[in-house]
Design an enzyme around this catalytic site. Sequence first.
Site, PDB file in Angstrom:
ATOM      1  N   VAL A 107       0.798  -1.226   0.000  1.00 39.47           N
ATOM      2  CA  VAL A 107       0.000   0.000   0.000  1.00 39.47           C
ATOM      3  C   VAL A 107       0.832   1.278   0.000  1.00 39.47           C
ATOM      4  CG1 VAL A 107      -2.048  -1.001   1.056  1.00 39.47           C
ATOM      5  CG2 VAL A 107      -0.240  -0.076   2.512  1.00 39.47           C
ATOM      6  N   TYR A 108       2.133   1.182   0.188  1.00 42.66           N
ATOM      7  CA  TYR A 108       2.950   2.395   0.154  1.00 42.66           C
ATOM      8  C   TYR A 108       2.906   2.976  -1.259  1.00 42.66           C
ATOM      9  CZ  TYR A 108       4.961   0.965   4.671  1.00 42.66           C
ATOM     10  OH  TYR A 108       5.141   0.594   5.987  1.00 42.66           O
ATOM     11  N   SER A 109       2.317   4.163  -1.360  1.00 41.83           N
ATOM     12  CA  SER A 109       2.126   4.822  -2.662  1.00 41.83           C
ATOM     13  C   SER A 109       1.406   3.896  -3.644  1.00 41.83           C
ATOM     14  CB  SER A 109       3.474   5.277  -3.246  1.00 41.83           C
ATOM     15  OG  SER A 109       4.130   6.156  -2.369  1.00 41.83           O
ATOM     16  N   ARG A 110       0.524   3.050  -3.101  1.00 44.52           N
ATOM     17  CA  ARG A 110      -0.292   2.119  -3.904  1.00 44.52           C
ATOM     18  C   ARG A 110       0.565   1.312  -4.884  1.00 44.52           C
ATOM     19  NH1 ARG A 110      -5.350   1.973  -3.125  1.00 44.52           N
ATOM     20  NH2 ARG A 110      -5.731   0.865  -5.099  1.00 44.52           N
TER      21      ARG A 110
END
Length: 340
Positions: free
Chosen positions: A52-55
């Site tokens: 989910v980090y920066s999708r």
Amino acid sequence: MEFRTLGGTGTIVSTQCLGTMTFGNESSEEVSHAQLDRFVEAGGNFIDTANVYSRGVSEEIVGRWLAGSGRRDEVVIATKGRFAMGDGPNDVGLSRTSLTRALDASLKRLQVDTVDLYQAHAWDALTPIEETLRFFDDAVKAGKIRYAGVSNFLGWQLQKAAMLTDILGLTPIVTLQPQYNLLVREIEFELVDVCENENIGILPWSPLGGGWLTGKYRRDQTPTGASRLGDDPERGMEAYAPRNAQEQTWQVIDAVRKIAESRGVSMAQVALAWTADRPAVTSVILGARTVEQLDDNLAAAGLHLSDEETRLLDDVSGPIVGEYPYGPQGRAQRASGREL
């Protein structure tokens, strides 16, 4: 750089871990790759990311660096799955369906066949934990992951997971990734004891309290400018107003500043050194926007506080609790074995 085992395993990791939540968001790909290069040059070998980090962009940036640098075998790569990456009902959670999709997508973005440490990013109340643990075990057997860990679990959740892996003969939980710093010490109530008893390594995130422990913020002056709280003073758990209103916040910051000045080091380095030497801690996760910030953090490697300095920080930062079960009466009762 110093090294420790990854929890109860034989895999060796640096006591500082490069966190990549800023990659693709606060840090461009060029800056992110420069951070990765600098971290490895300084002796670090542990890199943490999440889908989910920066999708997914953070994983992609790490993946392109791994492919271009040829350093895959030099580093230990950790990532996570749990939170939504799509709009479907099975694009979120810790079910076998969700994690199968999440892990396969992470492997593709990272351009690797195997992730060294795969972590449940948070508890999922809808999925039986046995299902998640069996998925981890199958993923190890399939060669997709080497170890399993969890993040943001409560004490009873971590203990249940650890006991079930033992009872069912499944791959063990080797790490816990919680928020832990001089302003947030509540994991010491139960989670640290579980980790010590079950040989689970702690990987603290936000060791600088979202920038508070660097000394960049001032009492009664709402942050502005190029910083996380300057961009958004109401940002999450590190929001300015609630912490500014707590006198203990400023007592902790003053104590960190006092030690930093006497040592001739930065406040960030003092805060990182304190966290790295806490019981059961394996590696402290660094989060930097720039290479300059990372360089300052890396200078904390090998820094150890004296007993007197540690006591000062322990005393001023102790969590404020009631008498029972975590306060004086609760501790006395457990020590004596009798009711007071």
